[in-house]
Write an enzyme that holds these catalytic residues in place. Structure first.
Site, mmCIF file in Angstrom:
data_model
loop_
_atom_site.group_PDB
_atom_site.id
_atom_site.type_symbol
_atom_site.label_atom_id
_atom_site.label_comp_id
_atom_site.label_asym_id
_atom_site.label_seq_id
_atom_site.Cartn_x
_atom_site.Cartn_y
_atom_site.Cartn_z
ATOM 1 N N HIS A 100 0.833 -1.210 0.000
ATOM 2 C CA HIS A 100 0.000 0.000 0.000
ATOM 3 C C HIS A 100 0.865 1.256 0.000
ATOM 4 O O HIS A 100 1.948 1.277 0.571
ATOM 5 C CB HIS A 100 -0.945 0.029 1.208
ATOM 6 C CG HIS A 100 -0.238 -0.035 2.528
ATOM 7 N ND1 HIS A 100 0.182 -1.225 3.080
ATOM 8 C CD2 HIS A 100 0.129 0.939 3.400
ATOM 9 C CE1 HIS A 100 0.777 -0.976 4.235
ATOM 10 N NE2 HIS A 100 0.762 0.339 4.450
ATOM 11 N N HIS A 102 0.773 5.410 0.906
ATOM 12 C CA HIS A 102 0.080 6.449 1.671
ATOM 13 C C HIS A 102 0.049 7.743 0.856
ATOM 14 O O HIS A 102 1.073 8.137 0.282
ATOM 15 C CB HIS A 102 0.825 6.755 2.973
ATOM 16 C CG HIS A 102 0.910 5.613 3.933
ATOM 17 N ND1 HIS A 102 0.169 5.557 5.097
ATOM 18 C CD2 HIS A 102 1.658 4.474 3.920
ATOM 19 C CE1 HIS A 102 0.468 4.444 5.761
ATOM 20 N NE2 HIS A 102 1.371 3.777 5.062
HETATM 21 P P1 5GP Z 1 1.956 0.864 7.330
HETATM 22 O O1 5GP Z 1 2.396 1.223 8.723
HETATM 23 O O2 5GP Z 1 1.883 -0.621 7.121
HETATM 24 O O3 5GP Z 1 2.706 1.586 6.253
HETATM 25 O O4 5GP Z 1 0.487 1.438 7.197
HETATM 26 C C1 5GP Z 1 -0.664 0.738 7.540
HETATM 27 C C2 5GP Z 1 -1.775 1.742 7.587
HETATM 28 O O5 5GP Z 1 -2.998 1.032 7.555
HETATM 29 C C3 5GP Z 1 -1.770 2.584 8.864
HETATM 30 O O6 5GP Z 1 -1.688 3.963 8.511
HETATM 31 C C4 5GP Z 1 -3.088 2.214 9.560
HETATM 32 O O7 5GP Z 1 -3.683 3.319 10.179
HETATM 33 C C5 5GP Z 1 -3.924 1.674 8.405
HETATM 34 N N1 5GP Z 1 -4.883 0.644 8.808
HETATM 35 C C6 5GP Z 1 -4.638 -0.435 9.590
HETATM 36 N N2 5GP Z 1 -5.753 -1.188 9.708
HETATM 37 C C7 5GP Z 1 -6.715 -0.582 8.967
HETATM 38 C C8 5GP Z 1 -8.093 -0.901 8.705
HETATM 39 O O8 5GP Z 1 -8.650 -1.904 9.159
HETATM 40 N N3 5GP Z 1 -8.772 -0.036 7.893
HETATM 41 C C9 5GP Z 1 -8.179 1.085 7.358
HETATM 42 N N4 5GP Z 1 -8.952 1.859 6.597
HETATM 43 N N5 5GP Z 1 -6.885 1.412 7.583
HETATM 44 C C10 5GP Z 1 -6.168 0.580 8.380
#
Ligand code: 5GP
Ligand code: ZN
Length: 138
Positions: A100, A102
């Site tokens: 993903h 951001h």
């Molecule tokens: P990472 O830290 O892996 O780059 O980002 C994961 C992102 O996914 C975080 O910003 C977190 O807030 C978001 N996130 C985690 N679980 C969920 C969820 O169940 N639904 C949504 N919409 N976002 C999520």
């Protein structure tokens, strides 16, 4: 599709989310714990961990979709710039292991990037409104 992956569950509707863009290959939805208002995630529907194991055919159109969604977020939040980032593997801060990107609205003089800001506490109906603003901005 990975049956234990939360983003795969979002794709197939098992977990609710505020979706702002969808096509055959990609989905964009609001981050549930936004760093700033308008914080949006873009994912391929094909399950892979991150940029390091993304098959070529899956990555091919990713940039175009990120561009499209970034423009909608910029317009919806009157942003002056857009910050795009991806964390790949635990050491880089990745917490959800479905690839993903951001998308973060930025403004001149904002504090984002100078430090890691605490996440906002935004209620789901408010996040849904933010999503509607972005959907109206394509
Ligand atoms: P990472 O830290 O892996 O780059 O980002 C994961 C992102 O996914 C975080 O910003 C977190 O807030 C978001 N996130 C985690 N679980 C969920 C969820 O169940 N639904 C949504 N919409 N976002 C999520
Ligand atoms: Zn997945």
């Amino acid at each position: 599709m990975d049956k234990d992956c939360i983003f795969c569950k979002i794709i197939n509707g098992e977990i609710p989310s505020t979706k702002v863009y969808e096509d055959d290959e990609f989905l964009a939805f609001m981050d549930i714990n936004p760093a700033v208002r308008g914080h949006t995630l873009v994912i391929p529907k094909y399950h892979c961990r991150n940029i390091l194991d993304t098959p070529e055919n899956v990555g091919k159109n990713f940039y175009n979709v990120i561009s499209k969604v970034s423009n909608a977020v910029k317009k919806a939040f009157n942003a002056e710039g857009i910050y795009v980032f991806q964390q790949n593997e635990n050491a880089a801060g990745q917490e959800v292991f479905h690839s993903h990107v951001h998308i973060i609205p930025r403004y001149k003089g904002d504090e984002f990037g100078k430090y890691s800001p605490p996440r906002l506490k935004v209620e789901i109906p408010e996040i849904a409104k933010d999503g509607e603003k972005i959907r109206q901005s394509f």
